[in-house]
Design an enzyme around this catalytic site. Sequence first.
Site, PDB file in Angstrom:
ATOM      1  N   LEU A  17       0.861  -1.194   0.000  1.00  0.00           N
ATOM      2  CA  LEU A  17       0.000   0.000   0.000  1.00  0.00           C
ATOM      3  C   LEU A  17       0.889   1.232   0.000  1.00  0.00           C
ATOM      4  O   LEU A  17       1.909   1.247   0.688  1.00  0.00           O
ATOM      5  CB  LEU A  17      -0.869  -0.021   1.257  1.00  0.00           C
ATOM      6  CG  LEU A  17      -1.621   1.235   1.707  1.00  0.00           C
ATOM      7  CD1 LEU A  17      -2.895   0.844   2.481  1.00  0.00           C
ATOM      8  CD2 LEU A  17      -0.782   2.154   2.588  1.00  0.00           C
ATOM      9  N   ASN A  18       0.517   2.272  -0.794  1.00  0.00           N
ATOM     10  CA  ASN A  18       1.072   3.592  -0.522  1.00  0.00           C
ATOM     11  C   ASN A  18      -0.045   4.614  -0.457  1.00  0.00           C
ATOM     12  O   ASN A  18      -0.964   4.406   0.348  1.00  0.00           O
ATOM     13  CB  ASN A  18       2.296   3.953  -1.392  1.00  0.00           C
ATOM     14  CG  ASN A  18       2.128   3.937  -2.884  1.00  0.00           C
ATOM     15  OD1 ASN A  18       1.876   2.917  -3.473  1.00  0.00           O
ATOM     16  ND2 ASN A  18       2.297   5.061  -3.531  1.00  0.00           N
ATOM     17  N   ASP A  19      -0.009   5.691  -1.188  1.00  0.00           N
ATOM     18  CA  ASP A  19      -0.886   6.848  -0.946  1.00  0.00           C
ATOM     19  C   ASP A  19      -2.371   6.508  -0.765  1.00  0.00           C
ATOM     20  O   ASP A  19      -2.919   5.709  -1.531  1.00  0.00           O
ATOM     21  CB  ASP A  19      -0.855   7.807  -2.142  1.00  0.00           C
ATOM     22  CG  ASP A  19       0.530   8.101  -2.653  1.00  0.00           C
ATOM     23  OD1 ASP A  19       1.506   7.626  -2.074  1.00  0.00           O
ATOM     24  OD2 ASP A  19       0.615   8.805  -3.677  1.00  0.00           O
ATOM     25  N   TYR A  79      -2.164   5.490 -11.034  1.00  0.00           N
ATOM     26  CA  TYR A  79      -1.518   6.235  -9.960  1.00  0.00           C
ATOM     27  C   TYR A  79      -2.532   7.103  -9.197  1.00  0.00           C
ATOM     28  O   TYR A  79      -3.735   7.063  -9.449  1.00  0.00           O
ATOM     29  CB  TYR A  79      -0.369   7.062 -10.539  1.00  0.00           C
ATOM     30  CG  TYR A  79       0.953   6.318 -10.602  1.00  0.00           C
ATOM     31  CD1 TYR A  79       1.025   4.932 -10.459  1.00  0.00           C
ATOM     32  CD2 TYR A  79       2.152   7.009 -10.802  1.00  0.00           C
ATOM     33  CE1 TYR A  79       2.242   4.268 -10.507  1.00  0.00           C
ATOM     34  CE2 TYR A  79       3.375   6.347 -10.854  1.00  0.00           C
ATOM     35  CZ  TYR A  79       3.418   4.981 -10.708  1.00  0.00           C
ATOM     36  OH  TYR A  79       4.626   4.337 -10.747  1.00  0.00           O
ATOM     37  N   SER A  80      -1.979   7.939  -8.319  1.00  0.00           N
ATOM     38  CA  SER A  80      -2.837   8.618  -7.342  1.00  0.00           C
ATOM     39  C   SER A  80      -3.820   9.600  -7.955  1.00  0.00           C
ATOM     40  O   SER A  80      -3.578  10.166  -9.026  1.00  0.00           O
ATOM     41  CB  SER A  80      -1.973   9.347  -6.318  1.00  0.00           C
ATOM     42  OG  SER A  80      -1.418   8.392  -5.452  1.00  0.00           O
ATOM     43  N   ASP A 148      -1.162  13.236 -10.107  1.00  0.00           N
ATOM     44  CA  ASP A 148      -1.914  13.277  -8.847  1.00  0.00           C
ATOM     45  C   ASP A 148      -2.997  14.364  -8.829  1.00  0.00           C
ATOM     46  O   ASP A 148      -2.965  15.292  -8.023  1.00  0.00           O
ATOM     47  CB  ASP A 148      -0.961  13.468  -7.644  1.00  0.00           C
ATOM     48  CG  ASP A 148       0.165  12.450  -7.624  1.00  0.00           C
ATOM     49  OD1 ASP A 148      -0.010  11.371  -8.211  1.00  0.00           O
ATOM     50  OD2 ASP A 148       1.219  12.742  -7.028  1.00  0.00           O
ATOM     51  N   GLU A 201       4.580  16.476  -5.302  1.00  0.00           N
ATOM     52  CA  GLU A 201       3.625  15.400  -5.536  1.00  0.00           C
ATOM     53  C   GLU A 201       2.341  15.693  -4.748  1.00  0.00           C
ATOM     54  O   GLU A 201       2.332  16.478  -3.798  1.00  0.00           O
ATOM     55  CB  GLU A 201       4.205  14.055  -5.070  1.00  0.00           C
ATOM     56  CG  GLU A 201       5.404  13.577  -5.901  1.00  0.00           C
ATOM     57  CD  GLU A 201       5.816  12.149  -5.566  1.00  0.00           C
ATOM     58  OE1 GLU A 201       6.015  11.830  -4.389  1.00  0.00           O
ATOM     59  OE2 GLU A 201       5.927  11.334  -6.512  1.00  0.00           O
TER      60      GLU A 201
HETATM   61  C1  FRU Z   1       3.501   9.512  -4.024  1.00  0.00           C
HETATM   62  C2  FRU Z   1       3.474   8.935  -5.421  1.00  0.00           C
HETATM   63  C3  FRU Z   1       2.540   9.711  -6.333  1.00  0.00           C
HETATM   64  C4  FRU Z   1       2.166   8.704  -7.371  1.00  0.00           C
HETATM   65  C5  FRU Z   1       2.056   7.450  -6.543  1.00  0.00           C
HETATM   66  C6  FRU Z   1       2.419   6.184  -7.270  1.00  0.00           C
HETATM   67  O1  FRU Z   1       3.900   8.579  -3.057  1.00  0.00           O
HETATM   68  O2  FRU Z   1       4.772   8.871  -5.970  1.00  0.00           O
HETATM   69  O3  FRU Z   1       3.113  10.900  -6.868  1.00  0.00           O
HETATM   70  O4  FRU Z   1       0.970   9.006  -8.031  1.00  0.00           O
HETATM   71  O5  FRU Z   1       2.921   7.626  -5.442  1.00  0.00           O
HETATM   72  O6  FRU Z   1       2.137   5.073  -6.473  1.00  0.00           O
END
Ligand code: FRU
Length: 450
Positions: A17-19, A79-80, A148, A201
């Site tokens: 998991l990230n954002d 992506y985000s 983003d 970002e």
């Molecule tokens: C931030 C980021 C965003 C991008 C996403 C990809 O952590 O780098 O800029 O959309 O993660 O997972």
Amino acid sequence: MAHWRQALHLEPPQGWLNDPNGLCFFGGQYHVFFQYAPLGAEGSGPKGWGHWQSADLLHWTFAGMPLRPDTPWDQSGAYSGCAVPFGDTLRLYYTGNVKHPGPYDYIHEGRESNTLLVETPDGLQMGPKERLMESGDYPADCSLHVRDPKVWREDGLWKMLLGARSLADAGRALLYHSTDGRAWTLARVLELSPAFGYMWECPDTFTVGGRRWLGVCPQGLPHGETENQNQYQSGWFALAGDLETGTISGFTEWDKGFDFYAPQTLEAPDGRVLLVGWMGMPDADYRNPTAALGWQHCLTLPRELEADGGGLRQRPLRELDALAEGTPFALNGETRTVPLPFRLRMAAEGDFTLTLAGGLTFTRRDDAGLLELRFTDDALGGGRTVRRARWAGGPLTVDLVADRSALEFYCDGGRLVFATRWYPGDPAVPVALQGAEATVQTLGSMTFTL
Ligand code: FRU
């Protein structure tokens, strides 16, 4: 170890998991999407949007990965992005990432960044993807790092912010306007001179205390002893005037801990603005031991934002109160072993040291004018050492939410927050406090239905 599974923080059942993405309240539910790579705990494999939903922020249901990278426009990752409730549909705006194989720098060549729209009646079934903008549509002095989208409606217009890196390596936010949320016109480029980092970002904007604020995640700021200690930063600017013409100033980091990045806000039906961040950090040089168990990373608690003079305060969501179990007890000099999760509240006039699991100290040192979070046990912190914040002195409150592998210290009524992952050896931990008195409340768990 299984006891590192969180009781209060959203994390993936397996994988990476990230954002947080697409935070919204829609159709009677809170929707928390997130950057999700289910096939690899190190983030490998197709990355799309995972999905948790809840009617009350306490009982959560998981719905897999409803938004997948399955078109040429998002073939290297969905992506985000964000979600905008619009009548009976939810509009999801996000970045379709495309990386071409080859000897490219992926800054000026080899990458495409598409701004995509998909509509959904429920956050689960996705309509067709529409490409609204591609790399050639952004300002000519941008590098290929543009992504983003944050979209909202204001004064009869649709507005969008995109994060970007200029050809001159300046972080910036692109502001667009639209009458229908599909065709977009550039309204302004927000950046600082001299450049404030090389890339911004995950821009965000929200209204709290009758004022609009701008959140960004700058990369490339110089690191200091008490400022910008992490690899990348995440914070807010105060805005004088509106986004179209006003000036931005006074960048303030959201969080002084090891693990906080890429937050987004959402407006709850009762008007609260809630902030949720990724409790992680890109390119950080530590290994999260849960990765070997098949999952990695979590989100922060939803944090209630409140204006405070020229700044913002953050507090843990008030819904947590409903999880209190048993009678709170006082901690006063002795060491007590407390099962996780728990909440510890204290007020201190002067220096104190709170020691958790024998290997993490949270200290106030008035001689140095500092608050300090330090791992003295390498395994407990996954190899991390110390994070600090300047503290001018005077009475200080601390409201700590301790989860099974996450800690959030809300200090001074939420003006200073430290978030960090930790990996205690047992699901109940020794807690000791010198120099102040605390009240400890054991908490039950949120429910996470798969
Ligand atoms: C931030 C980021 C965003 C991008 C996403 C990809 O952590 O780098 O800029 O959309 O993660 O997972």
